[in-house]
Design an enzyme around this catalytic site. Structure first.
Site, PDB file in Angstrom:
ATOM      1  N   TYR A 143      94.232 -12.079  89.927  1.00 47.25           N
ATOM      2  CA  TYR A 143      93.769 -13.469  90.429  1.00 47.25           C
ATOM      3  C   TYR A 143      92.680 -14.041  89.910  1.00 47.25           C
ATOM      4  O   TYR A 143      92.643 -15.211  89.250  1.00 47.25           O
ATOM      5  CB  TYR A 143      93.675 -13.317  91.908  1.00 47.25           C
ATOM      6  N   LYS A 147      92.616 -16.867  87.129  1.00 45.99           N
ATOM      7  CA  LYS A 147      91.995 -18.179  87.313  1.00 45.99           C
ATOM      8  C   LYS A 147      91.011 -18.199  86.146  1.00 45.99           C
ATOM      9  O   LYS A 147      90.918 -19.505  85.682  1.00 45.99           O
ATOM     10  CB  LYS A 147      91.510 -18.362  88.565  1.00 45.99           C
ATOM     11  N   VAL A 185      89.567 -13.416 106.013  1.00 49.50           N
ATOM     12  CA  VAL A 185      88.710 -13.048 107.351  1.00 49.50           C
ATOM     13  C   VAL A 185      88.971 -13.793 108.334  1.00 49.50           C
ATOM     14  O   VAL A 185      88.866 -13.608 109.367  1.00 49.50           O
ATOM     15  CB  VAL A 185      87.319 -12.939 106.635  1.00 49.50           C
ATOM     16  N   PHE A 189      90.187 -12.491 111.863  1.00 51.26           N
ATOM     17  CA  PHE A 189      89.388 -12.527 113.197  1.00 51.26           C
ATOM     18  C   PHE A 189      89.898 -13.045 114.263  1.00 51.26           C
ATOM     19  O   PHE A 189      89.958 -12.841 115.553  1.00 51.26           O
ATOM     20  CB  PHE A 189      87.976 -12.856 112.893  1.00 51.26           C
ATOM     21  N   GLY A 205      79.516  -5.158 107.694  1.00 55.81           N
ATOM     22  CA  GLY A 205      79.570  -6.634 108.144  1.00 55.81           C
ATOM     23  C   GLY A 205      78.235  -7.545 107.710  1.00 55.81           C
ATOM     24  O   GLY A 205      78.099  -8.747 107.913  1.00 55.81           O
ATOM     25  N   GLN A 207      77.849  -8.186 104.526  1.00 53.54           N
ATOM     26  CA  GLN A 207      78.256  -8.790 103.345  1.00 53.54           C
ATOM     27  C   GLN A 207      78.230 -10.453 103.706  1.00 53.54           C
ATOM     28  O   GLN A 207      78.709 -10.719 104.935  1.00 53.54           O
ATOM     29  CB  GLN A 207      79.454  -8.590 102.650  1.00 53.54           C
ATOM     30  N   ASP A 271      85.048  -5.655  96.464  1.00 51.40           N
ATOM     31  CA  ASP A 271      85.133  -6.965  97.318  1.00 51.40           C
ATOM     32  C   ASP A 271      83.533  -7.437  97.071  1.00 51.40           C
ATOM     33  O   ASP A 271      82.511  -6.756  97.160  1.00 51.40           O
ATOM     34  CB  ASP A 271      84.903  -6.155  98.743  1.00 51.40           C
TER      35      ASP A 271
HETATM   36  N1  LIG Z   1      92.043 -21.491 100.735  1.00 49.83           N
HETATM   37  C1  LIG Z   1      90.810 -21.103  99.757  1.00 49.83           C
HETATM   38  O1  LIG Z   1      89.912 -20.597 100.374  1.00 49.83           O
HETATM   39  C2  LIG Z   1      90.989 -21.007  98.311  1.00 49.83           C
HETATM   40  C3  LIG Z   1      89.718 -20.649  97.762  1.00 49.83           C
HETATM   41  C4  LIG Z   1      89.682 -20.833  96.160  1.00 49.83           C
HETATM   42  C5  LIG Z   1      90.721 -21.263  95.557  1.00 49.83           C
HETATM   43  N2  LIG Z   1      91.833 -21.663  96.326  1.00 49.83           N
HETATM   44  C6  LIG Z   1      93.086 -22.203  95.557  1.00 49.83           C
HETATM   45  O2  LIG Z   1      93.704 -23.118  95.996  1.00 49.83           O
HETATM   46  C7  LIG Z   1      95.128 -23.313  95.899  1.00 49.83           C
HETATM   47  C8  LIG Z   1      95.684 -23.330  97.004  1.00 49.83           C
HETATM   48  O3  LIG Z   1      95.292 -22.163  98.164  1.00 49.83           O
HETATM   49  P1  LIG Z   1      95.855 -22.235  99.344  1.00 49.83           P
HETATM   50  O4  LIG Z   1      94.585 -21.461 100.359  1.00 49.83           O
HETATM   51  O5  LIG Z   1      96.640 -23.547  99.760  1.00 49.83           O
HETATM   52  O6  LIG Z   1      96.814 -21.183  99.293  1.00 49.83           O
HETATM   53  P2  LIG Z   1      98.398 -20.903  99.990  1.00 49.83           P
HETATM   54  O7  LIG Z   1      99.049 -19.783  99.642  1.00 49.83           O
HETATM   55  O8  LIG Z   1      98.709 -21.579 101.273  1.00 49.83           O
HETATM   56  O9  LIG Z   1      99.253 -22.190  98.834  1.00 49.83           O
HETATM   57  C9  LIG Z   1      99.818 -21.772  97.661  1.00 49.83           C
HETATM   58  C10 LIG Z   1     101.192 -22.489  97.594  1.00 49.83           C
HETATM   59  O10 LIG Z   1     101.501 -22.215  96.174  1.00 49.83           O
HETATM   60  C11 LIG Z   1     102.981 -21.892  96.164  1.00 49.83           C
HETATM   61  N3  LIG Z   1     103.114 -21.080  94.960  1.00 49.83           N
HETATM   62  C12 LIG Z   1     102.582 -19.787  94.709  1.00 49.83           C
HETATM   63  N4  LIG Z   1     103.137 -19.593  93.525  1.00 49.83           N
HETATM   64  C13 LIG Z   1     103.888 -20.347  93.153  1.00 49.83           C
HETATM   65  C14 LIG Z   1     104.884 -20.525  91.748  1.00 49.83           C
HETATM   66  N5  LIG Z   1     104.881 -19.662  91.004  1.00 49.83           N
HETATM   67  N6  LIG Z   1     105.256 -21.883  91.808  1.00 49.83           N
HETATM   68  C15 LIG Z   1     105.387 -22.803  92.610  1.00 49.83           C
HETATM   69  N7  LIG Z   1     104.839 -22.703  93.864  1.00 49.83           N
HETATM   70  C16 LIG Z   1     103.980 -21.438  93.946  1.00 49.83           C
HETATM   71  C17 LIG Z   1     102.895 -20.906  97.449  1.00 49.83           C
HETATM   72  O11 LIG Z   1     104.211 -20.840  97.947  1.00 49.83           O
HETATM   73  C18 LIG Z   1     102.076 -21.614  98.633  1.00 49.83           C
HETATM   74  O12 LIG Z   1     102.637 -22.874  99.087  1.00 49.83           O
HETATM   75  C19 LIG Z   1      95.230 -21.924  94.947  1.00 49.83           C
HETATM   76  O13 LIG Z   1      95.537 -22.014  93.689  1.00 49.83           O
HETATM   77  C20 LIG Z   1      94.005 -21.228  95.200  1.00 49.83           C
HETATM   78  O14 LIG Z   1      93.888 -19.965  94.256  1.00 49.83           O
HETATM   79  C21 LIG Z   1      92.076 -21.751  97.572  1.00 49.83           C
END
Ligand SMILES: NC(=O)c1ccc[n+]([C@@H]2O[C@H](COP(=O)([O-])OP(=O)(O)OC[C@H]3O[C@@H](n4cnc5c(N)ncnc54)[C@H](O)[C@@H]3O)[C@@H](O)[C@H]2O)c1
Length: 309
Positions: A143, A147, A185, A189, A205, A207, A271
């Site tokens: 991941y 990214k 988390v 929770f 806890g 962190q 973590d």
């Molecule tokens: N939610 C957070 O706190 C957070 C924090 C940092 C970054 N992000 C980034 O934001 C984006 C969305 O996160 P989220 O929380 O909505 O996650 P999520 O899992 O709810 O949404 C991700 C979506 O992407 C789809 N997906 C995964 N792989 C795919 C592929 N190869 N082709 C097409 N669709 C695909 C999944 O089915 C899902 O609907 C991600 O890229 C994540 O890395 C989220």
């Protein structure tokens, strides 16, 4: 604009789609439904400005759109570690395919990057100029290194082809439409508290994490997406107010009126001990600041997750 939103059936992608549809734009949603849910987009299916395509972004996609917002990628550790190869392919091949499309159409592209690019940070708060402390062969690398590579490819397309890029480094976000069983988390929770099960903390806890409510996050992302083309990022979008994991557990317990006991479990490897964004850049460049208090956001999240149990 007709905006391609990848990951549109996910938590953040669906809220982003809602926001641009409500402003009168068209949205073409793309998702392979790996972690996304139909229920997140059901309310859009009769909207004439919304279209949904089942597609995996590791494969090329040719469509006619005016802008791209790339959210597709599993975001929680249990989900991205379930198929790590698919995760890193989604980050690297996925963004490469999307950048190819952006280059061909000469349109802007937003990448949902993450605070995980900072790894287990040596400095706090994390500022965009910090290069991070990431284990390239650890269990989170599919991941966070994925990214990081995606950010590299974004900048290489920009430097080599002049592609209009925008990179948001998103910090922990919570709100309605998170999946109850995603292992994050906040959902852990709340789910445990609502079911009357023990609330499990990994480690002691102490962190800390910062939690951004989804409406604030989408406002920040939109400010970046709509910003002048010179604004490339990366820009941290998150809430700098820090809470320890123990504090979060206690607040959740209180807001759900739960009798659950709080128990401590061993800490998983890699973590991060601390996560807190420096949002000076978002504030000065985008004029953005989060406004929703943790307790207010948690009440809305609890109301939503109660309906999912
Ligand atoms: N939610 C957070 O706190 C957070 C924090 C940092 C970054 N992000 C980034 O934001 C984006 C969305 O996160 P989220 O929380 O909505 O996650 P999520 O899992 O709810 O949404 C991700 C979506 O992407 C789809 N997906 C995964 N792989 C795919 C592929 N190869 N082709 C097409 N669709 C695909 C999944 O089915 C899902 O609907 C991600 O890229 C994540 O890395 C989220």
């Amino acid at each position: 604009m007709r905006i391609l939103v990848t990951g549109a059936a996910g938590f953040l992608g669906s809220h982003f789609a809602d926001s641009y549809l409500s402003q009168g734009h068209e949205v073409l949603g793309v998702d392979n439904f790996y972690t996304g849910h139909r229920s997140n987009i059901n309310h859009l299916l009769n909207n004439p400005n919304f279209e949904m395509l089942r597609h995996d972004i590791t494969q090329p996609l040719i469509v006619e759109v005016d802008a791209i917002a790339n959210f597709a990628c599993p975001a929680s550790p249990i989900q991205y570690q379930r198929h790590p190869v698919q995760t890193i392919k989604t980050s690297i091949l996925g963004i490469t395919n999307m950048l190819g499309l952006a280059k061909r159409l000469n349109i802007k592209i937003l990448q949902a990057s993450t605070s995980e690019v900072y790894g287990d940070p040596d400095i706090s708060p994390q500022v965009e100029t910090y290069w991070g402390n990431v284990n390239p062969i650890g269990i989170r690398a599919c991941y966070d290194e994925g990214k990081r590579a995606a950010e590299t490819i974004m900048f290489d397309y920009h430097r080599q082809y002049g592609t209009q890029i925008k990179i948001a480094r998103i910090f922990n976000t919570y709100g309605p439409r998170m999946s109850l069983n995603d292992g994050r988390v906040v959902t852990n929770f709340i789910g445990q508290a609502l079911r009357g099960q023990p609330i499990t903390i990994y480690g002691d806890g102490s962190q800390s994490r910062s939690f951004c409510y989804v409406d604030d996050l989408i406002n920040g992302l939109s400010a970046l997406f709509d910003s002048p083309k010179e604004v490339l990022g990366p820009i941290n979008i998150g809430n700098p107010k820090e809470f320890t994991i123990l504090q979060l557990a206690e607040i959740v317990k209180q807001l759900t009126n739960s009798n659950s006991e709080i128990v401590l479990n061993p800490l998983p490897s890699d973590d991060p001990k601390q996560r807190k964004p420096d949002i000076t850049k978002a504030n000065t460049v985008l004029g953005w600041n989060p406004t929703v208090e943790l307790r207010d956001g948690l009440v809305k999240t609890i109301d939503y997750l109660r309906t999912q149990i």
